[in-house]
Design a protein around this motif. Structure first.
Motif, PDB file in Angstrom:
ATOM      1  N   UNK A  98      10.587  28.784 -82.669  1.00 52.68           N
ATOM      2  CA  UNK A  98      10.338  29.536 -83.893  1.00 52.68           C
ATOM      3  C   UNK A  98      11.234  30.766 -83.865  1.00 52.68           C
ATOM      4  N   UNK A  99      11.912  31.033 -84.975  1.00 52.87           N
ATOM      5  CA  UNK A  99      12.913  32.106 -84.993  1.00 52.87           C
ATOM      6  C   UNK A  99      12.320  33.468 -84.712  1.00 52.87           C
ATOM      7  N   UNK A 100      11.037  33.652 -84.927  1.00 51.56           N
ATOM      8  CA  UNK A 100      10.409  34.949 -84.710  1.00 51.56           C
ATOM      9  C   UNK A 100       9.432  34.902 -83.534  1.00 51.56           C
ATOM     10  N   UNK A 148      20.890  32.612 -78.087  1.00 52.06           N
ATOM     11  CA  UNK A 148      20.344  32.745 -79.432  1.00 52.06           C
ATOM     12  C   UNK A 148      20.760  31.520 -80.228  1.00 52.06           C
ATOM     13  N   UNK A 149      19.782  30.924 -80.938  1.00 53.02           N
ATOM     14  CA  UNK A 149      20.014  29.695 -81.687  1.00 53.02           C
ATOM     15  C   UNK A 149      20.091  30.013 -83.180  1.00 53.02           C
ATOM     16  N   UNK A 150      21.029  29.344 -83.844  1.00 57.09           N
ATOM     17  CA  UNK A 150      21.168  29.476 -85.290  1.00 57.09           C
ATOM     18  C   UNK A 150      21.547  28.116 -85.865  1.00 57.09           C
ATOM     19  N   UNK A 151      21.204  27.912 -87.147  1.00 60.41           N
ATOM     20  CA  UNK A 151      21.395  26.613 -87.786  1.00 60.41           C
ATOM     21  C   UNK A 151      22.096  26.805 -89.126  1.00 60.41           C
ATOM     22  N   UNK A 152      22.816  25.769 -89.551  1.00 58.19           N
ATOM     23  CA  UNK A 152      23.510  25.799 -90.828  1.00 58.19           C
ATOM     24  C   UNK A 152      23.795  24.402 -91.335  1.00 58.19           C
ATOM     25  N   UNK A 168      24.576  21.983 -88.406  1.00 54.40           N
ATOM     26  CA  UNK A 168      25.191  22.643 -87.253  1.00 54.40           C
ATOM     27  C   UNK A 168      24.138  23.441 -86.499  1.00 54.40           C
ATOM     28  N   UNK A 169      24.142  23.268 -85.179  1.00 55.52           N
ATOM     29  CA  UNK A 169      23.284  24.046 -84.285  1.00 55.52           C
ATOM     30  C   UNK A 169      24.195  24.874 -83.381  1.00 55.52           C
ATOM     31  N   UNK A 170      24.082  26.151 -83.488  1.00 52.83           N
ATOM     32  CA  UNK A 170      24.944  27.045 -82.713  1.00 52.83           C
ATOM     33  C   UNK A 170      24.135  27.747 -81.641  1.00 52.83           C
ATOM     34  N   UNK A 171      24.650  27.689 -80.432  1.00 54.93           N
ATOM     35  CA  UNK A 171      24.040  28.375 -79.287  1.00 54.93           C
ATOM     36  C   UNK A 171      24.991  29.486 -78.869  1.00 54.93           C
ATOM     37  N   UNK A 172      24.521  30.696 -78.963  1.00 55.75           N
ATOM     38  CA  UNK A 172      25.372  31.860 -78.700  1.00 55.75           C
ATOM     39  C   UNK A 172      24.813  32.629 -77.507  1.00 55.75           C
TER      40      UNK A 172
END
Length: 557
Positions: free
Chosen positions: A221-223, A277-281, A258-262
């Motif tokens: 969960x993002x939060x 940190x995970x982000x999606x697009x 897209x799943x980005x792992x930073x």
């Protein structure tokens, strides 16, 4: 070359500093410096961590696993249950994953059959229309025959009564009617394992550092839970798309996500704080836009044989393709990097001076004044000439002061001479001293002749001096008597000022030689008449000097 080397070692050059008393220019300069300083400190040093050495050459490896059970209605009273082995196609990819959410399956046999009805080029009336070759969209090789359709499939308004026949896998797939997606596809979970290394700092990290109990129960969960590596498909779709209709279309026709792992690690802090940190697009075109090809799909088949006949099951798969990308950087404090960034910041501060110079020299109302003060043209020849003229003017003033002092001292020497004559006693000089006096007298005569020949202004003084020297030349007895008489009054005449050591110009030198009275014991002393003439002449010269303007001295280089 020698002067260049000496100047390189012993000389120091510094720029000229001009202070401008202007409130507008000063405030502009301070404002620009403040903005640059805020940018350098807040953004470069704090936000961008300009005090750290960075490593962006990250090495990464990814492993993906999907879990979940789904089912779909394939016909009346028929249910197809699928699991991970069915909807993960292919089973393993590099940094990618395809999750099948919908499909169309067709059992086929190698034989002859009519072309699909949605292909308008296959409609025919006779066999002649079916003799086309190399038709790219055909589902098989055309045999050249026109096969009639069943009357039940034709409408009353249709005049077409046949389809061209093909040889290939029959029956042909019919994908005009796409079924509903797999139920519970939103509840599928994706487990992402990521291993990274920063080779410069020799740091190895992975995104599953947590305890096994936590990993078995967590869900991203993002939060609430941003570091959990287990992702629910519905959660990802909610993050990339707000429209519920679009989410349904993506499950039915497919999409690309897209799943980005930073990884951004501050190695000055404890290592366990280095977390991804995970982000999606969404990468595919939304369905609400008119596009040529919507969603994401592909076909695959499974083959078998039965009684020497070939069979296959053709599956057109719709689904979500997840592309995983990994990026990151790690930083650690480095004194060299900090020094370089501070030097760069100081260099950027010089931009304020450049901008203010532009304002002062080209925009401000007093730009002409500022330009004259900032730019200075140096002419070495003119500078030397001005220096010599200033020195000459100072010497002229000094000579004038000395002339005034000698006129007063001449009066005192004449009075002392009168008193000394009453006290002298005739004595005989030695031959050696007499010879010395004559030699010195000859030297003074030559000096006088040189002065007279070089300075026409001093010719009016010739009678006084020439009479003095002629009397001494024609009457040697008087010379010796005067010399012996002058020896007795040496003590009284020593108080007189001594003659100057150097003259500034030829004109003043001639005047001084004519008007000067020597008080040395070796110098010749004139008689009373010559003293009186000299005194009168000096007074007249003093008066003329007061009335006459100071001579102009020109120096030619």
């Amino acid at each position: 070359m020698k002067s260049i080397c000496r100047g390189f070692i012993y000389e120091y050059e510094t720029p000229k500093i001009v202070t401008i008393h202007s409130i507008s220019i000063a405030l502009t300069c301070r404002l620009i410096q403040l903005l640059i300083l805020c940018y350098g400190v807040a953004y470069l040093m704090v936000y961008k961590k300009g005090y750290q050495e960075m490593d962006t050459s990250i090495i990464s490896s990814i492993t993906l696993k999907v879990k979940g059970i789904g089912y779909n209605r394939t016909g009346p009273n028929e249910t197809l249950v699928v699991d991970g082995a069915d909807y993960i196609i292919p089973p393993q990819e590099n940094n990618a994953l395809f999750l099948m959410t919908n499909f169309i399956r067709t059992d086929q046999k190698h034989s002859q059959c009519p072309e699909t009805i949605d292909m308008k080029q296959a409609a025919c009336f006779n066999d002649t229309q079916c003799r086309k070759k190399d038709f790219l969209k055909a589902n098989g090789r055309w045999t050249g025959r026109c096969v009639e359709k069943k009357r039940s499939t034709l409408n009353t308004s249709q005049s077409i009564i046949g389809q061209c026949e093909i040889e290939g896998w029959c029956p042909v797939e019919n994908d005009t009617d796409v079924p509903e997606p797999i139920r519970d596809a939103l509840n599928f979970t994706i487990f992402i394992k990521n291993f990274i290394e920063f080779p410069r700092f020799k740091v190895i990290r992975k995104n599953i550092e947590q305890s096994p109990t936590y990993l078995k129960t967590c869900s991203f969960h993002s939060v609430k839970d941003p570091i959990c590596p287990i992702f629910r498909v519905g959660t990802i779709l909610d993050d990339v798309e707000d429209n519920k209709t679009e989410i349904t279309q993506m499950l039915k026709f497919g999409g690309v996500i897209r799943v980005k792992i930073d990884w951004k690690c501050n190695l000055d802090k404890p290592l366990h704080e280095c977390q991804p940190k995970y982000s999606f697009g969404r990468l595919d075109v939304p369905f609400k836009e008119d596009s040529f090809s919507k969603g994401f799909n592909f076909r695959f088949a499974s083959h078998w044989k039965h009684q020497n006949e070939s069979f296959r099951t053709l599956t057109k798969a719709f689904g979500l393709r997840f592309i995983i990308s990994v990026s990151g950087q790690a930083g650690r404090f480095d004194i060299i990097t900090l020094s370089l960034n501070i030097g760069s910041l100081i260099g950027i501060l010089g931009l304020a001076t450049v901008l203010c110079d532009i304002v002062a020299l080209y925009v401000h109302g007093q730009s002409e004044v500022y330009r004259q003060q900032k730019f200075q043209d140096v002419d070495l020849n003119l500078l030397r000439l001005e220096t010599l003229n200033s020195l000459a003017e100072g010497m002229v003033g000094e000579v004038a002061k000395r002339k005034n002092g000698r006129s007063s001292s001449a009066e005192q020497s004449i009075s002392n001479k009168t008193i000394g004559n009453y006290e002298t006693k005739p004595t005989g000089d030695s031959p050696i001293k007499d010879t010395f006096q004559r030699l010195k007298e000859h030297r003074h005569r030559r000096l006088y002749e040189n002065i007279v020949s070089s300075s026409p202004q001093s010719m009016n003084h010739v009678p006084v001096s020439s009479n003095h020297y002629q009397q001494r030349a024609t009457n040697p007895t008087q010379i010796s008597t005067e010399d012996s008489t002058s020896l007795t009054s040496v003590k009284q005449r020593r108080s007189m000022p001594s003659r100057p050591s150097q003259m500034t110009s030829l004109t003043h030198d001639s005047r001084d030689k004519v008007d000067m009275i020597y008080a040395d014991e070796d110098s010749p002393i004139s008689n009373d008449k010559s003293h009186q003439n000299i005194h009168k002449k000096s007074n007249s010269i003093g008066n003329d000097q007061l009335n006459r303007p100071s001579p102009k001295i020109e120096t030619f280089l």
